[in-house]
Write an enzyme that holds these catalytic residues in place. Structure first.
Site, PDB file in Angstrom:
ATOM      1  N   CYS A  13       0.841  -1.221   0.000  1.00 38.59           N
ATOM      2  CA  CYS A  13       0.000   0.000   0.000  1.00 38.59           C
ATOM      3  C   CYS A  13       0.868   1.261   0.000  1.00 38.59           C
ATOM      4  CB  CYS A  13      -0.968   0.023   1.179  1.00 38.59           C
ATOM      5  SG  CYS A  13      -2.175  -1.295   1.110  1.00 38.59           S
ATOM      6  N   ALA A  14       2.018   1.152  -0.634  1.00 43.71           N
ATOM      7  CA  ALA A  14       2.885   2.322  -0.817  1.00 43.71           C
ATOM      8  C   ALA A  14       3.512   2.145  -2.203  1.00 43.71           C
ATOM      9  CB  ALA A  14       3.940   2.393   0.273  1.00 43.71           C
TER      10      ALA A  14
END
Ligand code: PLP
Length: 424
Positions: free
Chosen positions: A374-375
């Protein structure tokens, strides 16, 4: 620390009080299963389980009842707010608002921004600290070291102030520790720069708070967001803490019961509450709040320096072991010696990362994470950097992440290293 199993919960209203736990910072787990994925969700602390077990027989409404159970629950909820605020160094006039998690807390703040606010972030942030911000937000490139982050922010804010009215609000949004590399960001310095340019700053403490003390006042940050489930309190609560003015002026985040002080007969005849209640519409998550407060209280009583030293020794064992494996490459933003918390991302040359996690789980009972965490902007950049640094053409397009904390042991770290060695 020993791994304990879930205690049985008292079921009788008049059950004898649970004896005070002797080791509140032990964590629950299942013998034989090696959890090295704390950065996704940490295991439950004994303190959180005990607090929930103790309150469960009393469970009733919060702020909605006059009975003894309800009054006790209301008191427990508000005491939890106080404990959590104190633990994070909230100023006397800050609001402590319960949310579901960090994502929820940052979305709440995004909805409370005054009109015309520009948000400045770095591309190294978790999606939760990239995506909620309004159009027109500024995303600075990932810097190569902490000093570069401070310099780049100062330059960006100077530029922004030159081009806009000094009255327009600016919010800087930064993480305390990267969920990809574990590297710590220079929060106090970034806060100083932000304030020098008349901006406010919000700290995404999701990954820092489980590993190090985080104090709003000491860091001089305006807002802080945190998740209970990453802080050993997996009962669905998080918090946003910070300055009251924007929050009290904003439309309620969750309109509904509890968020109003008066509702008239006409459709829009509503007076919204001020204070945390304005954004906490609906029945609150009492057990989440109480669990998070219990962990905060236990950590507040603990020797944090000793806990950090123990974690750093394990982290160093893990990183040294990885560095000794020629087919495993660590991902990093700031360089090998930058201060970091117990999180390491890496790739195994020639291996798809999802195949590695599946194999670790099936053959070694080890749980780690794979993907881009999620980055995406940061992880993809670091994968490209790792390929350039090593000159290898057989690195996979996604990564692996191992993360540790309370209850992690050298034996667990060694099991992971042995399993990775077998892939060479
Ligand atoms: C740095 C960081 N910020 C925010 C979040 C979002 O946390 P949550 O999923 O609990 O909302 C995460 C989750 O991994 C994170 O690592």
């Amino acid at each position: 620390m020993p791994v304990t199993l879930v205690p049985s919960l008292p079921t009788r209203f008049d059950a004898a009080p649970t004896p005070a736990p002797s080791r509140p910072l032990d964590v629950l787990g299942v013998p034989g299963e090696i959890n090295l994925d704390y950065a996704a969700s940490a295991p439950c602390a004994q303190a959180a389980a005990d607090a929930v077990a103790e309150l469960l027989p009393w469970y009733a409404s919060v702020h909605r009842g006059a009975g003894a159970l309800s009054r006790r629950c209301t008191l427990a909820y508000e005491q939890a707010r106080q404990t959590i605020g104190d633990f994070f160094g909230a100023r006397a006039d800050d609001h402590v608002i319960f949310t579901r998690n960090t994502t929820d807390a940052l979305n709440l703040l995004a909805r409370a921004l005054p009109a015309g606010t520009t948000v400045v972030t770095f591309a190294g942030e978790h999606h939760a600290n990239l995506l909620p911000w309004p159009r027109g937000s500024v995303r600075l490139p990932v810097p190569t070291d902490p000093a570069g982050a401070v310099r780049d922010l100062a330059a960006a804010l100077s530029e922004l102030r030159r081009g806009s009215s000094p009255a327009l609000p600016v919010l800087v949004a930064v993480t305390g520790a990267s969920n990809v590399t574990g590297e710590r960001w220079p929060v106090a310095e970034l806060a100083r720069v932000a304030h020098r340019h008349g901006a406010r700053i919000v700290l995404d403490a999701a990954q820092l708070a489980p590993h190090a003390p985080v104090d709003l006042l000491a860091l001089d940050v305006d807002y802080l967001a945190v998740s209970g489930h990453k802080l050993y309190a997996p009962f669905g609560a998080g918090v946003l803490i910070g300055r009251a003015d924007w929050l009290d002026a904003a439309p309620p985040y969750l309109a509904g019961g509890g968020a109003t002080s008066r509702v008239g007969p006409a459709t829009h005849d509503v007076t919204w509450a001020t204070g945390p209640a304005r954004h906490e519409g609906g029945t609150p998550n009492l057990l989440g709040a109480v669990a998070l407060a219990a962990v905060c209280a236990a950590l507040g009583d603990a020797d944090r320096a000793a806990l950090a030293a123990r974690e750093q020794a394990l982290l160093s064992r893990l990183r040294t072991g990885i560095a000794d494996l020629p087919h495993v490459v660590e991902l990093r933003t700031f360089g090998p010696d930058a201060p970091r918390v117990g999180i390491v991302s890496f790739v195994v040359a020639g291996w798809d990362s999802a195949d590695v996690t599946a194999r670790l789980a099936a053959e070694h009972r080890i749980g780690v994470r794979d993907g881009l965490f999620c980055a995406h902007p940061l992880a993809q950049r670091l994968l490209t950097e790792a390929a350039g640094r090593t000159g290898r053409r057989d690195l996979p397009p996604t990564a692996l992440r191992a993360s540790i904390g309370l209850g992690s042991t050298a034996a667990q770290v060694d099991r992971l290293l042995t399993a990775l060695a077998e892939l060479g």
